[in-house]
Design a protein around this motif. Structure first.
Motif, PDB file in Angstrom:
ATOM      1  N   GLY A  77       0.802  -1.229   0.000  1.00 50.25           N
ATOM      2  CA  GLY A  77       0.000   0.000   0.000  1.00 50.25           C
ATOM      3  C   GLY A  77       0.827   1.267   0.000  1.00 50.25           C
ATOM      4  N   ALA A  78       2.134   1.140  -0.231  1.00 48.34           N
ATOM      5  CA  ALA A  78       3.022   2.312  -0.131  1.00 48.34           C
ATOM      6  C   ALA A  78       2.647   3.384  -1.157  1.00 48.34           C
ATOM      7  CB  ALA A  78       4.460   1.873  -0.332  1.00 48.34           C
ATOM      8  N   GLU A  79       2.635   4.609  -0.695  1.00 48.62           N
ATOM      9  CA  GLU A  79       2.417   5.745  -1.597  1.00 48.62           C
ATOM     10  C   GLU A  79       3.716   5.999  -2.367  1.00 48.62           C
ATOM     11  OE1 GLU A  79      -0.339   7.505  -2.010  1.00 48.62           O
ATOM     12  OE2 GLU A  79      -1.514   6.498  -0.462  1.00 48.62           O
ATOM     13  N   PRO A  80       3.604   6.488  -3.611  1.00 47.83           N
ATOM     14  CA  PRO A  80       4.825   6.804  -4.361  1.00 47.83           C
ATOM     15  C   PRO A  80       5.667   7.840  -3.610  1.00 47.83           C
ATOM     16  CG  PRO A  80       2.868   6.948  -5.769  1.00 47.83           C
ATOM     17  CD  PRO A  80       2.381   6.775  -4.370  1.00 47.83           C
ATOM     18  N   ASP A  81       6.960   7.731  -3.756  1.00 46.30           N
ATOM     19  CA  ASP A  81       7.907   8.702  -3.167  1.00 46.30           C
ATOM     20  C   ASP A  81       7.769   8.836  -1.656  1.00 46.30           C
ATOM     21  OD1 ASP A  81       8.887   9.274  -5.736  1.00 46.30           O
ATOM     22  OD2 ASP A  81       7.237  10.672  -6.074  1.00 46.30           O
ATOM     23  N   THR A  82       7.356   7.776  -1.001  1.00 45.98           N
ATOM     24  CA  THR A  82       7.188   7.826   0.449  1.00 45.98           C
ATOM     25  C   THR A  82       7.986   6.683   1.079  1.00 45.98           C
ATOM     26  OG1 THR A  82       4.963   8.697   0.109  1.00 45.98           O
ATOM     27  CG2 THR A  82       5.487   7.877   2.315  1.00 45.98           C
ATOM     28  N   TYR A  91       8.736   4.368   4.576  1.00 46.73           N
ATOM     29  CA  TYR A  91       8.105   3.872   5.812  1.00 46.73           C
ATOM     30  C   TYR A  91       9.141   3.076   6.583  1.00 46.73           C
ATOM     31  CZ  TYR A  91       3.893   4.700   2.982  1.00 46.73           C
ATOM     32  OH  TYR A  91       2.928   5.248   2.186  1.00 46.73           O
ATOM     33  N   PRO A 123      10.983   4.089  -2.124  1.00 51.23           N
ATOM     34  CA  PRO A 123      10.879   4.108  -3.588  1.00 51.23           C
ATOM     35  C   PRO A 123      12.142   3.500  -4.198  1.00 51.23           C
ATOM     36  CG  PRO A 123      10.518   6.303  -2.639  1.00 51.23           C
ATOM     37  CD  PRO A 123      11.068   5.443  -1.555  1.00 51.23           C
ATOM     38  N   SER A 150      12.652   3.235  -7.787  1.00 45.24           N
ATOM     39  CA  SER A 150      12.096   3.424  -9.126  1.00 45.24           C
ATOM     40  C   SER A 150      13.025   2.916 -10.215  1.00 45.24           C
ATOM     41  CB  SER A 150      11.749   4.896  -9.351  1.00 45.24           C
ATOM     42  OG  SER A 150      12.856   5.696  -9.052  1.00 45.24           O
ATOM     43  N   THR A 195       8.833  -0.185  -5.888  1.00 48.09           N
ATOM     44  CA  THR A 195       8.936  -0.057  -4.437  1.00 48.09           C
ATOM     45  C   THR A 195       9.843  -1.155  -3.893  1.00 48.09           C
ATOM     46  OG1 THR A 195       6.675   0.788  -4.396  1.00 48.09           O
ATOM     47  CG2 THR A 195       7.589   0.101  -2.298  1.00 48.09           C
ATOM     48  N   GLU A 254      -6.612   0.453   7.107  1.00 51.24           N
ATOM     49  CA  GLU A 254      -6.546  -0.369   5.883  1.00 51.24           C
ATOM     50  C   GLU A 254      -5.312  -1.278   5.922  1.00 51.24           C
ATOM     51  OE1 GLU A 254      -6.287   3.563   4.590  1.00 51.24           O
ATOM     52  OE2 GLU A 254      -7.692   3.151   6.205  1.00 51.24           O
TER      53      GLU A 254
END
Lengths: 222, 128
Positions: free
Chosen positions: A10-15, A17, A81, A83, A157, A200
């Motif tokens: 569920g990772a957001e782009p450019d984030t 964790y 990220p 990429s 990711t 979530e």
């Protein structure tokens, strides 16, 4: 493991964790994790030979690498990220350099291990994570390994799952944890904010636990 | 054997070589160099139906596992047992002996949306 994968998925782009966690138990023989491609029967045999409690859960990770005995280690995961496809060696180097810098800021000396140049490197994986260092692992001045990790790349990711031996530092885990937060934050140019896991992610992790990490179909798939 | 120059490519570095209504899939030379020494390859089962872009295989190198995606949708007709038994073939011969699987295409037009060799080379240049 399920939470790591839920965050990874569920990772957001450019984030980024960064999650610290511990295995339920007393800190002695709590759990064993092993690399995604390992053969379960060989893991079982290695765990028995190691003298680790045989009732500890054996859990297949999504990441590569070997066997990790979770018996009081400092465990963490880092989702980031990834990429551009780049060598895993570069990721290990950056992450373990980050840990080195964070630890150094608190007075702990470590360095990245590199094999003697005369030694020919044979492709392969140490069966047990702390049986010896591999290139870019973090070691103490006496050469013993204190931090190792394993990676998974999915789409753009990355997931790193790390295990640090806290004993040689003679320090509270919270100090080592702060060192990692600072080092990784500086190296990745991220200012981490402490957050509760969203509902979530928790729900996804619960699904993954029941359908994957707690079932033989995954753990004994090979 | 598949010719790199006539293959099509995904941004995630899989190549696909079309042969009528079938195609052969593997990873590019660039991918194998970045992934480094491949020690394990997990391929899909024959007969499995896959969608374009679906994660269908896993390649592991030095403590790192990489998802491999289907460049086109269809049914897996065959997998390369030689590369699972000798994963180093993905490094030494990524476009020939190191192929991964053969797939029967659902829609041959799907491959047209992928990059040709020149576009893939330009994509790699833009990434460096």
């Amino acid at each position: 493991m399920a939470l790591d994968e839920a965050i990874f998925e569920g990772a957001e782009p450019d984030t980024c964790y960064l999650r610290f966690f511990h295995w339920p138990g007393s800190g002695h023989g709590d759990a064993v994790t092993f690399g995604v491609s390992m053969v379960y029967a060989k893991v079982e045999a290695a765990v028995a030979a190691h003298g680790f409690p045989l009732n500890a859960p054996l859990i297949r990770r999504a990441t590569g690498g070997g066997i990790v005995y979770h018996d009081g280690d400092l465990t963490f995961s880092f989702v980031f990220p990834w990429s551009r496809l780049s060598s895993p060696g570069i990721i290990y180097k950056n992450l373990h350099l980050a840990a080195h810098l964070g630890l150094r800021s608190r007075g702990f000396e470590t360095r990245l291990w590199a094999p003697p140049s005369a030694v020919e490197q044979v492709p392969g994986i140490n069966t047990e994570c702390f049986s010896g260092p591999e290139p870019k692992d973090l070691i103490l001045p006496d050469g013993s390994k204190v931090l190792g990790g394993a990676l998974r790349r999915r789409g753009e990711t990355g997931l790193y799952q790390g295990s640090m031996r806290p004993e040689p530092f003679h320090a509270e885990k919270s100090i080592l944890k702060d060192a990692l937060v600072e080092g990784i934050g500086l190296q990745w140019k991220v200012l981490f904010e402490s957050q509760e896991l969203p509902g979530e992610a928790l729900a996804a992790a619960e699904r993954l636990r029941h359908t994957k990490y707690a079932v033989d179909r995954w753990n004994k798939r090979r | 054997m598949p010719d790199p120059k006539s293959s099509r490519y995904m941004k995630s570095h899989e190549w696909v070589s079309l042969e009528g209504d079938e195609a052969v899939v593997g990873i590019s030379d660039h991918a194998q160099r970045e992934i480094t020494d491949v020690v394990f390859i997990d391929l899909p089962k024959t007969g499995r139906k896959v969608a374009k872009g679906e994660a269908v295989a896993v390649v592991e190198s030095v403590k790192a596992a990489f998802d491999i995606y289907a460049p086109v949708g269809g049914e897996i007709l065959a997998v390369n047992d030689a590369v699972t038994q000798n994963p180093g073939l993905a490094n030494s011969s990524p476009h020939n002996e190191g192929w991964f699987f053969r797939i029967k295409l659902d829609d041959p037009k799907e491959a047209e949306a992928l990059m040709d060799h020149a576009a893939y080379e330009a994509f790699l240049s833009s990434q460096s």
